[in-house]
Write an enzyme that holds these catalytic residues in place. Structure first.
Site, PDB file in Angstrom:
ATOM      1  CB  SER A 164      -0.887   0.004   1.241  1.00  0.00           C
ATOM      2  OG  SER A 164      -1.458   1.273   1.468  1.00  0.00           O
ATOM      3  CE1 TYR A 219      -2.866  -1.283   6.049  1.00  0.00           C
ATOM      4  CE2 TYR A 219      -2.217   0.936   5.381  1.00  0.00           C
ATOM      5  CZ  TYR A 219      -2.792  -0.289   5.088  1.00  0.00           C
ATOM      6  OH  TYR A 219      -3.280  -0.537   3.817  1.00  0.00           O
TER       7      TYR A 219
END
Length: 322
Positions: A167, A193
Site C-alpha cells: 500500500s 499499518y
C-alpha cells in the site's frame, strides 16, 4: 533496470486487464476474497477461465462470495471455476490445514487479505496484530505452499507468481527492527499499518531472491484508494477529517471502484507483460516510480525494495513462525 510501463491507467478495471486473455487451467488462490477488491480480483480471473480458490475466514461469507461470482460469470459454463476454503491468517492451524489440503500445482498466490489501523491488539503469541496478520500470516502461508508453486512452474514451463498487496501506507514507516512489536515505543495504528505494508513489499523481494531459481517470482502491489471493509476500524470522524467521505458517507470521487482497485493485482498475477518480472512494486497497473516528496500518495520508497532489509525481515519471520 527499465521501469515496466503499460497501456493501462489508474482508471483501468480488472475486467479490462484480462480482456482477451485465456486463463483456462490456471490455478489461483486469493486470500481475503469474500469482499472488497478480493472478490473483484477473483471474479475477473474466473471470467477469464481460471480456477480460483477463495481463501476466507468465515464459511458463510465464502459461500456467498462463490454464489455471487458464479451468478455473474456463469461458473462452469465456458469460464473458470470458483470454490471457497477456510483460512484465518491469525490461526496457524488453519494455514497448515489449507496447505495440507491443497493438491497439485499452484500457478498464482495473491496475498490480498489485510487489516488497517486497528486498535492496539496482541495475538496469543504476543505479536502486534497488523504485522502478524498482514505479513507473518502470508509469510507462513506462502512457505507452506511453496512446493505447489514450484510444481506449478514446472507444469506450465513459466514462473509461478506471488502477488503481495502492499500500500502507499508503506510511506508511513519502514520495518522498525529494533521494536517491531511496539513493546517499547508507543503504539500508533498508522505506523503499525505502514510497517506491515513495507513488510509486504520486502516479502516480494525476499521470495524472488530465494525462489526464482525454482520458478517462483513475486511482486508487490498498491491497489489504490478504495473504500472497502478494510476501513472498518476507522471512526467516521477520522474518515471525514481525511477527506475520504462526506457527511452523508459518500466516498471521495478520487477513490477507485473495487473493479479498478483489483486491476493492478490481476495485472501482476496473470498478464503477459509481467512474465519473468520479480521484486518490483506496482501501482495504477504499471511499475511505480521512485517516491518523490512532490508526488503525494504515489511512488515506492527505497526501503520497501531494499534487499538487505528484505533479508533481515526474512530472518525475523523465520524466527517467529518457522
Amino acid at each position: 533496470m527499465t521501469r515496466l510501463t503499460t497501456p493501462f491507467s489508474a482508471a483501468t478495471t480488472a475486467n479490462e486487464v484480462v480482456d482477451g486473455l485465456d486463463l483456462t487451467g490456471r490455478r489461483i488462490v486469493v486470500t481475503g476474497a469474500a469482499s472488497g477488491i478480493g472478490i473483484e480480483t477473483a471474479r475477473s480471473l474466473v471470467a477469464a477461465g481460471a480456477d480460483v480458490t477463495l481463501a476466507v475466514r468465515r464459511p458463510e461469507q465464502g459461500e456467498q462470495a462463490v454464489a455471487d461470482i458464479r451468478q455473474s460469470t456463469g461458473d462452469g459454463n465456458g469460464n473458470g471455476t470458483v470454490r471457497a476454503a477456510i483460512l484465518d491468517l491469525e490461526k496457524r492451524d488453519t494455514l497448515q490445514a489449507f496447505a495440507d489440503a491443497w493438491q497439485g500445482p499452484l500457478d498464482v498466490l495473491i496475498d490480498n487479505a489485510g487489516i488497517m489501523a486497528t486498535p492496539e491488539t496482541r495475538t496469543p503469541e504476543g505479536w502486534e496484530l497488523q504485522f502478524s496478520n498482514n505479513h507473518l500470516g502470508h509469510f507462513a502461508l506462502a512457505n507452506a505452499l511453496r512446493g505447489a508453486l514450484v510444481e506449478g512452474a514446472q507444469a506450465s514451463g513459466t514462473p509461478s507468481r506471488l502477488v503481495s498487496l502492499s500500500s502507499t501506507g508503506h510511506h508511513f514507516s519502514p520495518v522498525v527492527f529494533d521494536d517491531v512489536m511496539f513493546e517499547r515505543r508507543p503504539y500508533d495504528p498508522w505506523s503499525a499499518y505502514g510497517q506491515s505494508k513495507t513488510a509486504n513489499s520486502l516479502f516480494a523481494v525476499g521470495v524472488t531472491q530465494r525462489w526464482a531459481d525454482d520458478g517462483v517470482l513475486a511482486n508487490a502491489v498498491h491497489p489504490g484508494g478504495i473504500l472497502t471493509p478494510l476501513q472498518r476500524h476507522l471512526p467516521k470522524q477520522e474518515m471525514l477529517d481525511r477527506g475520504w467521505i462526506d457527511e452523508d458517507g459518500t466516498p471521495n470521487p478520487a477513490f477507485k471502484s473495487t473493479q479498478q482497485g483489483a486491476a493492478t493485482s490481476v495485472f501482476v498475477a496473470v498478464h503477459p507483460l509481467v512474465e519473468g518480472v520479480g521484486a518490483r512494486y506496482f501501482e495504477d497497473v504499471a511499475e511505480a516510480e521512485p517516491f518523490r516528496e512532490d508526488a503525494r500518495g504515489r511512488g515506492v520508497k527505497d526501503y520497501a525494495l531494499d534487499p538487505e532489509q528484505s533479508d533481515r525481515l526474512w530472518a525475523l519471520s523465520e524466527q517467529l513462525v518457522g
